[in-house]
Every structure is written in structure tokens, then in C-alpha cells.
Design an enzyme around this catalytic site. Structure first.
Site, PDB file in Angstrom:
ATOM      1  N   CYS A 163      14.918   5.693   4.897  1.00 25.06           N
ATOM      2  CA  CYS A 163      14.936   4.228   5.038  1.00 25.06           C
ATOM      3  C   CYS A 163      16.312   3.693   5.420  1.00 25.06           C
ATOM      4  O   CYS A 163      16.466   2.495   5.632  1.00 25.06           O
ATOM      5  CB  CYS A 163      14.431   3.576   3.761  1.00 25.06           C
ATOM      6  SG  CYS A 163      12.752   4.091   3.376  1.00 25.06           S
ATOM      7  N   HIS A 303      18.978  -4.540   0.894  1.00 27.99           N
ATOM      8  CA  HIS A 303      17.885  -3.583   1.105  1.00 27.99           C
ATOM      9  C   HIS A 303      16.686  -4.039   0.265  1.00 27.99           C
ATOM     10  O   HIS A 303      15.572  -4.060   0.769  1.00 27.99           O
ATOM     11  CB  HIS A 303      18.344  -2.184   0.713  1.00 27.99           C
ATOM     12  CG  HIS A 303      17.346  -1.122   1.011  1.00 27.99           C
ATOM     13  ND1 HIS A 303      16.911  -0.856   2.287  1.00 27.99           N
ATOM     14  CD2 HIS A 303      16.667  -0.262   0.200  1.00 27.99           C
ATOM     15  CE1 HIS A 303      16.015   0.128   2.260  1.00 27.99           C
ATOM     16  NE2 HIS A 303      15.848   0.488   1.011  1.00 27.99           N
ATOM     17  N   GLU A 314      21.242  -1.744  -6.501  1.00 36.54           N
ATOM     18  CA  GLU A 314      21.887  -2.497  -5.424  1.00 36.54           C
ATOM     19  C   GLU A 314      22.660  -3.690  -5.986  1.00 36.54           C
ATOM     20  O   GLU A 314      23.752  -4.024  -5.514  1.00 36.54           O
ATOM     21  CB  GLU A 314      20.856  -2.965  -4.394  1.00 36.54           C
ATOM     22  CG  GLU A 314      21.526  -3.627  -3.189  1.00 36.54           C
ATOM     23  CD  GLU A 314      20.577  -3.922  -2.030  1.00 36.54           C
ATOM     24  OE1 GLU A 314      19.347  -3.800  -2.204  1.00 36.54           O
ATOM     25  OE2 GLU A 314      21.068  -4.273  -0.939  1.00 36.54           O
ATOM     26  N   LYS A 333      12.112  -8.527   2.563  1.00 33.29           N
ATOM     27  CA  LYS A 333      10.930  -7.658   2.424  1.00 33.29           C
ATOM     28  C   LYS A 333       9.805  -8.328   1.628  1.00 33.29           C
ATOM     29  O   LYS A 333       8.678  -7.839   1.625  1.00 33.29           O
ATOM     30  CB  LYS A 333      11.338  -6.340   1.749  1.00 33.29           C
ATOM     31  CG  LYS A 333      12.186  -5.443   2.651  1.00 33.29           C
ATOM     32  CD  LYS A 333      12.462  -4.093   2.013  1.00 33.29           C
ATOM     33  CE  LYS A 333      13.243  -3.164   2.936  1.00 33.29           C
ATOM     34  NZ  LYS A 333      14.669  -3.491   3.040  1.00 33.29           N
ATOM     35  N   HIS A 338       7.978  -3.292   3.516  1.00 33.45           N
ATOM     36  CA  HIS A 338       9.048  -2.324   3.758  1.00 33.45           C
ATOM     37  C   HIS A 338       8.651  -1.395   4.903  1.00 33.45           C
ATOM     38  O   HIS A 338       7.802  -0.511   4.742  1.00 33.45           O
ATOM     39  CB  HIS A 338       9.307  -1.527   2.476  1.00 33.45           C
ATOM     40  CG  HIS A 338      10.502  -0.619   2.550  1.00 33.45           C
ATOM     41  ND1 HIS A 338      11.396  -0.646   3.596  1.00 33.45           N
ATOM     42  CD2 HIS A 338      10.949   0.342   1.696  1.00 33.45           C
ATOM     43  CE1 HIS A 338      12.334   0.257   3.389  1.00 33.45           C
ATOM     44  NE2 HIS A 338      12.089   0.870   2.240  1.00 33.45           N
ATOM     45  N   PHE A 397      15.711   7.253   0.687  1.00 33.69           N
ATOM     46  CA  PHE A 397      15.449   8.437  -0.142  1.00 33.69           C
ATOM     47  C   PHE A 397      16.436   9.530   0.286  1.00 33.69           C
ATOM     48  O   PHE A 397      16.687   9.727   1.483  1.00 33.69           O
ATOM     49  CB  PHE A 397      14.024   8.937   0.077  1.00 33.69           C
ATOM     50  CG  PHE A 397      12.990   8.316  -0.834  1.00 33.69           C
ATOM     51  CD1 PHE A 397      13.305   7.248  -1.668  1.00 33.69           C
ATOM     52  CD2 PHE A 397      11.689   8.807  -0.864  1.00 33.69           C
ATOM     53  CE1 PHE A 397      12.351   6.687  -2.500  1.00 33.69           C
ATOM     54  CE2 PHE A 397      10.720   8.250  -1.697  1.00 33.69           C
ATOM     55  CZ  PHE A 397      11.049   7.191  -2.513  1.00 33.69           C
TER      56      PHE A 397
END
Lengths: 411, 86
Positions: A163, A303, A314, A333, A338, A397
Site C-alpha cells: 500500500c 494514510h 500514524e 479513505k 482503500h 504491509f
């Protein structure tokens, strides 16, 4: 050679639109793309909610003989690249030497095609496997198809950082342009994960939002009741140019890429480092690369996927970097879902629009901010404010962290 | 048998998005005629293997590029007969 990098083209394929203004309006107005997958869709009955991109006839972007055998990820990428190049008003061969154009176009590849072929192999044996499987599956094929269609002959690559791959593609493009290896880079990411095997992989890993009667409520970054992300599909492509090259050909410049940074968590395959220290370092590297201080950043597109651990980490990272210079923060998002690696490019495009319009989109569904996500959230309504530089974060990831800083075209 | 093979061949090529309108027994399958590239020839041979129960070796698909439709159908028919005789 100057370090200036101009964004001259934007091409998007997203669940909320294919034109950047349309996408920006949707995230500002909270026009959610999240739906229960309808009957006939591959994810009907598989997941509660998904963010589905627009239907694109493969033959509209790829010759019919090839269109029959390409993965949707490639179709979306070629469409986005076509739109980005048209937006930049650049024709390879006419406006730029084909060997001076590079491509960095990423994504996980044609995994749906692979999944379908695996079923064919188990039921029909060798004869079930198409000779065209590899050009449908390999993650470099989006870049290859764009090169073939537009006659690009320069450096071409594809990042495999999950991602974070969209943000990383922008960063690699900046590196290529600053090195002088190319005048133009077509960069971006494409993801088509809306098929049962992949969706179940995220679902069984407890990463997906679940249990929401209203699908549009399912993606809620930083909210106390968030319980996962909503899987989406899409592609985003930017045309970046050396600033002098763009100026010399009289190109319209949307924004500048001022800097970027990338780090690894070195911690866990899927769980982010809880203190966010590596993500924080990627933001610091981006600031240093741009020659800016925290006070210069007027908006941060997070993110913010809506997972418990990710949003909290985050937040720690942002607080650690910005301290008292906290910029307004939002995750878009909540509206778009996503799109995995493609999110980084779509969100960088949204950040460019925020720069250009002086309007910051809110985090949709952020009704009750989690105390563990204590930030200067833009929520409810868009916030109107003059901003000169914005940051966009993308994490993947594997613990990949990428931060990109964009500035106004004339700044 | 040959006409059945020809019909299957044309149906396959149609699925593979090749126009068969101007094809006849003298049309070369490869770039000199129908313009099947290497992967398309490989797919065509797999389809024939699957449908008629014959087997091609890996390097044979490349040889099909130089064959005409008529020669290809005759070759498949010969293999079907050989396979059914054994």
C-alpha cells in the site's frame, strides 16, 4: 540541473470518479463510494462493503486481441496513464524523446487472473493454463502495457511495496528526474483486489471493516468505532517532468513535488511499529528533502485506513514529527475506501487539489475522534485555508513508509 | 473430419478476436497471413489439444506460424486418426 519536479498530468480511475475535480468534490462533500457489492459482482456475499471502480471496456484502451487477456489492474492503469498524458498535453516522440521518458508503475499485479488460472489448473490440468497468463499476472505488465501503447523507450520499473507503492512510485520518479536520467516520468499505481481470494485474505486477517448496516459508515479513519478498512480498487497516474523541461515546452503545471522520504518499520509483516517511529522518520526525511520545516506544511493527507493499530501508530508518528506545529489532518479513505497502493497516487492528487483550491477535505465518518488519534482533524465540513505545501502519507504491509510533499505550482 | 477441425479453428480464432472473414485454406496462420503471434499460436494449439485430444510438443506451436489453415487442419486430422488407431 535543478531539483525542481513539476506535476503536469493527473489521471485517475477511482470509485468516486475519473476526473480529479470530481474526486476532490466527492471527498469534500462526503459522497461515499462504499456499497454492498451488488448481485453479479465477484464480491457479492463475500464482503459486507467494497469501493468499486467504474466499468471500463478493456477494448477501449487496449487492442481487442490483447484486451481479451489482460487483468483489470492493467486496464485501469492504461486508462489512467492515457488520461494523465492527455492532461499533460504531451505526446511521446513529438514532445519528448521516447528514451527520455521513464515509467514507474506499481501494484500487486494481476492476482485475480492468477486466482482464476489456479482454479482452471486444479480442474482441467495443464490445458487449463493460458499462454497469456504471465502477461496478465506479472506486476510489471501495467508499466509494460503503457510503454507499448505510448511508445515509451526509457527506464521502466515497478515497486512492490504494497500500500506504499503509489507514494513510492512518485518518490522514485522524483529521484529519476533529479538525476537527469529522464525528462518525463509516468508514475503511479494500479490495484484490482476485488475478488474473493484476495478479499478473504484481508477479511480472515481481520483487517476489513465489518458489521455496518450502512455500508457508507464502514470506513471511519481515526473514529473511536472504526474496525477496519474497506477494500477498494483503482489506479492513479501522474506525469512528472523536470521543471525546466516543463517550462521550456510551456506545460501547465498543477503542482511541484518538493520532497519525499521512505523508511521501513523493520518490525512485523503486517502490524505497524506501534510507536510510529519509522513512519515519523519518513516524514522527517521528506521535510529535509524539501528543505521545509513542520510549520510549512499546511495540510496532511494521512494514510488513515481505519484500522485500530494503523491509525493509532500514524497518530503517534505525526505527533512525534509535528509537535506544536500540527497541520490540519484528514484521511479521504472514509469516502474512497482503500485502493491499496493506488491510494497513494489518488490521495496525492487530492492533496494537489487542496493546494490549488485552498480547501481541505474532511475525514468522512469521523463522528467521535478516538483519543488515541489526537490530531487536528478536518471533520464534518471542508476547511478553507491558504496552504503552500502539503504532505501525503502512504504505508504498506511489510512496514513500508513513504511521505511525499507537494507545493504550489508557482511557489 | 477436416471440415470439423476447420470449423473449430475458425470458432477459436473468433473467440481470440481474430477476424476469419477473409480466411480460407490458403491463409497462413502466422505473420504472413492471419497474423497469429507466438502466444496466440500457443493458445490455439492448447485449444485443439483440449478439444480433439491430440498432443503437440512445445516447439511445434512455432512451426504452425508457417502453416496454412488447410495444412494445419490436415495435420490435426492426421494426428486424430493416429491417436484413434493406437
Amino acid at each position: 540541473m535543478s531539483r525542481g519536479v513539476a506535476v503536469t498530468g493527473i489521471g485517475l480511475v477511482s470509485p468516486v470518479g475519473t476526473v480529479v475535480e470530481e474526486v476532490f468534490d466527492a471527498v469534500c462533500a462526503g459522497r461515499s463510494a462504499l456499497v454492498r457489492p451488488p448481485e453479479g459482482h465477484a464480491l457479492h456475499g463475500v464482503v459486507d462493503v467494497a469501493a468499486i471502480g467504474p466499468a471500463i471496456d478493456p477494448e477501449s484502451v487496449i487492442p481487442p486481441k490483447d484486451a481479451r487477456v489482460v487483468d483489470r489492474s492493467i486496464v485501469m492503469a492504461v486508462r489512467a496513464a492515457e488520461d494523465a498524458l492527455a492532461d499533460a498535453a504531451i505526446e511521446v516522440g513529438r514532445d519528448v524523446d521516447p528514451y527520455r521518458v521513464a515509467i514507474v508503475l506499481s501494484g500487486v499485479g494481476g492476482l485475480e487472473t492468477l486466482a482464476r488460472q489456479a482454479v482452471e489448473r486444479s480442474t482441467r490440468g495443464r490445458l487449463g493454463i493460458s499462454p497469456f497468463m504471465l502477461p496478465g499476472v506479472l506486476p510489471n505488465m501495467a508499466a509494460a502495457r503503457v510503454a507499448i501503447k505510448f511508445g515509451v523507450r526509457g527506464y521502466t520499473s515497478s515497486s512492490g511495496t504494497a500500500c506504499a507503492a503509489g507514494g513510492q512510485s512518485i518518490g522514485e520518479a522524483v529521484r529519476i528526474l533529479r538525476s537527469g536520467e529522464a525528462d518525463v516520468v509516468v508514475c503511479g499505481c494500479t490495484e484490482a483486489p476485488l475478488f474473493p481470494t484476495f478479499a478473504d485474505a484481508f477479511g480472515n486477517a481481520l483487517a476489513l471493516a465489518r458489521g455496518w448496516a450502512d455500508p457508507t459508515a464502514a470506513s471511519r479513519p481515526f473514529d473511536r468505532r472504526r474496525n477496519g478498512f474497506v477494500l477498494g480498487e483503482g489506479a492513479g497516474v501522474l506525469v512528472l517532468e523536470r521543471a525546466e523541461f516543463a517550462r521550456a515546452r510551456g506545460a501547465t503545471v498543477h503542482a511541484q513535488v518538493l520532497g519525499w522520504g521512505a523508511t521501513s518499520d523493520g518490525y512485523h509483516p503486517t502490524t505497524p511499529r506501534p510507536d510510529g517511529s519509522s513512519a515519523a522518520e519518513s516524514m522527517r526525511l521528506a521535510l529535509r528533502d524539501a528543505g521545509l520545516s513542520t510549520a510549512d506544511i499546511g495540510y496532511l493527507n494521512a494514510h488513515g485506513t481505519g484500522t485500530k493499530a494503523g491509525d493509532a501508530a500514524e497518530t503517534m508518528a505525526i505527533r512525534g514529527v509535528y509537535g506544536d506545529d500540527m497541520p490540519p489532518v484528514s484521511s479521504t479513505k472514509g469516502v474512497t475506501g482503500h485502493m491499496l497502493g493506488a491510494s497513494g497516487v489518488v490521495e496525492a492528487s487530492i492533496a494537489i487539489m487542496a493546494l490549488r483550491k485552498g480547501v481541505l477535505p474532511p475525514t468522512h465518518n469521523l463522528d467521535d475522534p478516538d483519543p488515541a488519534c489526537d490530531l487536528d482533524h478536518v471533520r464534518g465540513e471542508p476547511r478553507t485555508t491558504d496552504v503552500a505545501a502539503v504532505m501525503s502519507n502512504s504505508f504498506g504491509f511489510g512496514g513500508h513508509n513513504v511521505s511525499v510533499i507537494l507545493g504550489r505550482a508557482g511557489g | 473430419m477436416t471440415s470439423e477441425i476447420r470449423q473449430f479453428l475458425f470458432e477459436s480464432l473468433t473467440v481470440m478476436k481474430y477476424s476469419t472473414a477473409d480466411m480460407d485454406d490458403d491463409t497462413v496462420l502466422g505473420p504472413a497471413g492471419a497474423d497469429l503471434e507466438s502466444l496466440a499460436l500457443a493458445e490455439l494449439s492448447l485449444r485443439v489439444e483440449d478439444h480433439f485430444g491430440v498432443r503437440f510438443e512445445e516447439d511445434e506451436a512455432e512451426m504452425f506460424a508457417a502453416m496454412t489453415v488447410g495444412e494445419f487442419c490436415a495435420e490435426v486430422a492426421r494426428r486424430v486418426q493416429t491417436a484413434s488407431a493406437t
